[in-house]
Design a protein around this motif. Structure first.
Motif, PDB file in Angstrom:
ATOM      1  N   MET A   1      34.929  48.789  53.724  1.00 37.09           N
ATOM      2  CA  MET A   1      35.334  50.187  53.715  1.00 37.09           C
ATOM      3  C   MET A   1      36.365  50.467  54.809  1.00 37.09           C
ATOM      4  O   MET A   1      37.348  51.174  54.595  1.00 37.09           O
ATOM      5  N   ALA A   4      39.738  49.055  53.686  1.00 37.63           N
ATOM      6  CA  ALA A   4      40.350  49.896  52.646  1.00 37.63           C
ATOM      7  C   ALA A   4      40.834  51.219  53.226  1.00 37.63           C
ATOM      8  O   ALA A   4      41.884  51.737  52.833  1.00 37.63           O
ATOM      9  N   ILE A  22      44.760  49.781  45.446  1.00 38.62           N
ATOM     10  CA  ILE A  22      43.630  49.212  46.203  1.00 38.62           C
ATOM     11  C   ILE A  22      42.371  49.387  45.361  1.00 38.62           C
ATOM     12  O   ILE A  22      41.994  50.513  45.027  1.00 38.62           O
ATOM     13  N   VAL A  24      38.358  48.731  45.242  1.00 36.00           N
ATOM     14  CA  VAL A  24      37.180  48.433  46.071  1.00 36.00           C
ATOM     15  C   VAL A  24      35.990  48.208  45.152  1.00 36.00           C
ATOM     16  O   VAL A  24      35.585  49.106  44.411  1.00 36.00           O
ATOM     17  N   ALA A  26      32.042  47.446  45.050  1.00 37.14           N
ATOM     18  CA  ALA A  26      30.857  47.526  45.905  1.00 37.14           C
ATOM     19  C   ALA A  26      29.634  47.798  45.043  1.00 37.14           C
ATOM     20  O   ALA A  26      29.719  48.515  44.042  1.00 37.14           O
ATOM     21  N   LEU A  54      31.945  56.447  49.412  1.00 37.40           N
ATOM     22  CA  LEU A  54      33.235  55.770  49.283  1.00 37.40           C
ATOM     23  C   LEU A  54      34.264  56.643  48.580  1.00 37.40           C
ATOM     24  O   LEU A  54      35.437  56.659  48.952  1.00 37.40           O
ATOM     25  N   LEU A  58      37.726  57.386  50.460  1.00 35.88           N
ATOM     26  CA  LEU A  58      38.779  56.540  49.892  1.00 35.88           C
ATOM     27  C   LEU A  58      39.326  57.172  48.613  1.00 35.88           C
ATOM     28  O   LEU A  58      39.279  56.571  47.530  1.00 35.88           O
ATOM     29  N   CYS A  61      41.901  55.140  46.522  1.00 30.82           N
ATOM     30  CA  CYS A  61      41.506  53.799  46.076  1.00 30.82           C
ATOM     31  C   CYS A  61      40.766  53.899  44.743  1.00 30.82           C
ATOM     32  O   CYS A  61      40.193  54.936  44.418  1.00 30.82           O
ATOM     33  N   ILE A  63      37.588  52.918  42.929  1.00 28.42           N
ATOM     34  CA  ILE A  63      36.239  52.479  43.291  1.00 28.42           C
ATOM     35  C   ILE A  63      35.542  51.942  42.045  1.00 28.42           C
ATOM     36  O   ILE A  63      35.424  52.641  41.038  1.00 28.42           O
TER      37      ILE A  63
END
Length: 438
Positions: A1, A4, A22, A24, A26, A54, A58, A61, A63
């Protein structure tokens, strides 16, 4: 995290133009700030303030909530199973990438101790911390109501295995909470609770130094906590903890915090690993001998350039992980721009540990502190490190309110089985495995 988050700032213009993306991946939609788990278990901090969502921090980004099953770095693809994979029948996702950042962290390192898998609980997630809090109060309820002395004794015996940060802080905070809670039971006194800390080596909290480790042992023993050094857990079958010194303790609570190991995902990457299963990295946080692959944190064996002896790697702790993330993100941007990379170099700042409310130890820049000053430094340090101003403000507000009002002593064990009451009302027997939300 953290990586990012920094990349999101550094690549702001490229993200807006669509030149960069980006992604991510998770398993959970949040990052857990693990140093606050003991206080969450003790009720000093609300569980939702220990985690950082997140999607909120973010926003630029992509996710993906799921688990990476394997990584083919030759093809530069990651095979990811999401929550929808079993529902829509489409199987795992194949996510292509140009640059790979592997930071899956670590998992609990268990040993083949008989009964451990059946009766033990870890202390690495917010679910485990809150579940343990509920469990401890529930055991006090059982002890208060039972007429069987053996059941009462087992319910009031709490065994923690592992004398590192997680084990010591979890035990100290929960013992504080349970001792306070006992005043509201008509037939349970604080001295009726039996707390046992089992450590295989000759000292606890090695990170804070030998002298403070000895002080911590004296402090815990002064609170009637049984600290067993140079002792191992041999078995916990049938809810009986058998120690290597021959002691036997019937117990309904066994918490395992005896170390961590790298996440199993690393073995499915085909990337170079060291003897402990961590990614072999350079000081620039690249995976050794591999282009376009990066790593940091518990999963990475990063050379410690500040160590006196050669061959040492940085310790798997949050202090290094957060700082490595910053250097890693900067190096990814530098690689994209064709600029030189920076080596990670961070000298040891110190260590802090809580021993319960208003008690702690700290070794900061060569100075050793104990008691209230160390506890205060522990809180202020972690408050400064928890990400986002929103979380800092909420945690500080909760600490302030906790100082003005009495502790919460409520167990919400039913949260772990939310449909149990409804199933009973519907004439069904609740499933014992608690898997009642499928």
């Amino acid at each position: 995290m953290y990586t990012a988050l920094r990349l999101q700032r550094k690549l702001k213009q490229r993200l807006r133009s669509g030149e960069a993306e980006i992604v991510v991946v998770a398993p959970e939609p949040y990052m857990t700030y693990q140093p606050f788990l003991p206080e969450a278990a003790a009720g000093s901090i609300s569980p939702r303030h220990v985690v950082v969502p997140l999607r909120r921090v973010l926003p630029h980004c992509t996710i993906v909530i799921g688990e990476a099953e394997s990584i083919d770095h030759t093809k530069r693809t990651a095979t990811v199973t999401t929550l929808a994979s079993g529902e829509d029948g489409t199987g795992a996702l194949e996510i292509p990438y140009d640059e790979l950042v592997l930071a899956p962290g670590s998992v609990s390192r268990t040993l083949p101790v008989p009964g451990l898998a059946d009766h033990g609980v870890g202390f690495k997630t917010i679910e485990e911390a809150i579940g343990l809090r509920n469990h401890v109060i529930e055991q006090m309820d059982i002890a208060s109501a039972t007429r069987d002395p053996a059941v009462r004794d087992a319910a009031l015996t709490f065994v923690f295995v592992g004398g590192g940060y997680a084990g010591v802080e979890a035990l100290a905070e929960l013992e504080d909470m349970a001792r306070y809670t006992s005043r509201y039971y008509h037939n349970i006194k604080a001295d009726d609770l039996k707390w046992i800390l089992v450590e295989a080596t000759g000292r606890i909290l090695p990170e804070v130094g030998e002298s403070l480790g000895r002080y911590a042992v004296r402090e815990l023993r002064g609170r009637n906590i049984d600290v067993r050094l140079d002792t191992r857990l041999d078995s916990c079958e049938d809810r009986v903890a058998v120690l290597s010194d021959g002691s036997r303790f019937p117990t309904r609570t066994l918490v395992w915090t005896a170390g961590v190991k790298p996440a199993p995902l690393l073995a499915a990457t085909g990337l170079p690993l060291d003897e402990r299963g961590r990614l072999v990295c350079t000081a620039k946080l690249t995976v050794q001998g591999t282009e376009h692959a990066w790593s940091a944190g518990d999963a990475a064996a990063v050379p410690d350039l500040t160590a006196a002896e050669t061959g040492r790697t940085t310790a798997p702790n949050a202090q290094h992980a957060v700082r490595q993330a910053k250097v890693l993100a900067d190096n990814v941007v530098a690689a994209l721009d064709g600029a030189p990379l920076t080596e990670y170099r961070h000298s040891y700042a110190g260590s802090v540990a809580s021993l319960g409310l208003h008690k702690g130890v700290a070794h900061i820049y060569g100075r050793r502190l104990k008691g209230y000053p160390a506890w205060l430094i522990h809180r202020m340090y972690h408050l400064s490190r928890v990400p986002t101003f929103n979380r800092k403000a909420r945690v500080l507000a909760e600490w302030t309110l906790a100082g003005l009002f009495k502790r919460e002593i409520v167990s919400l064990g039913s949260l772990e089985h939310p449909r149990a009451e409804f199933e009973l009302a519907a004439g069904r027997r609740p499933r014992p495995d608690g898997d009642d939300c499928q």
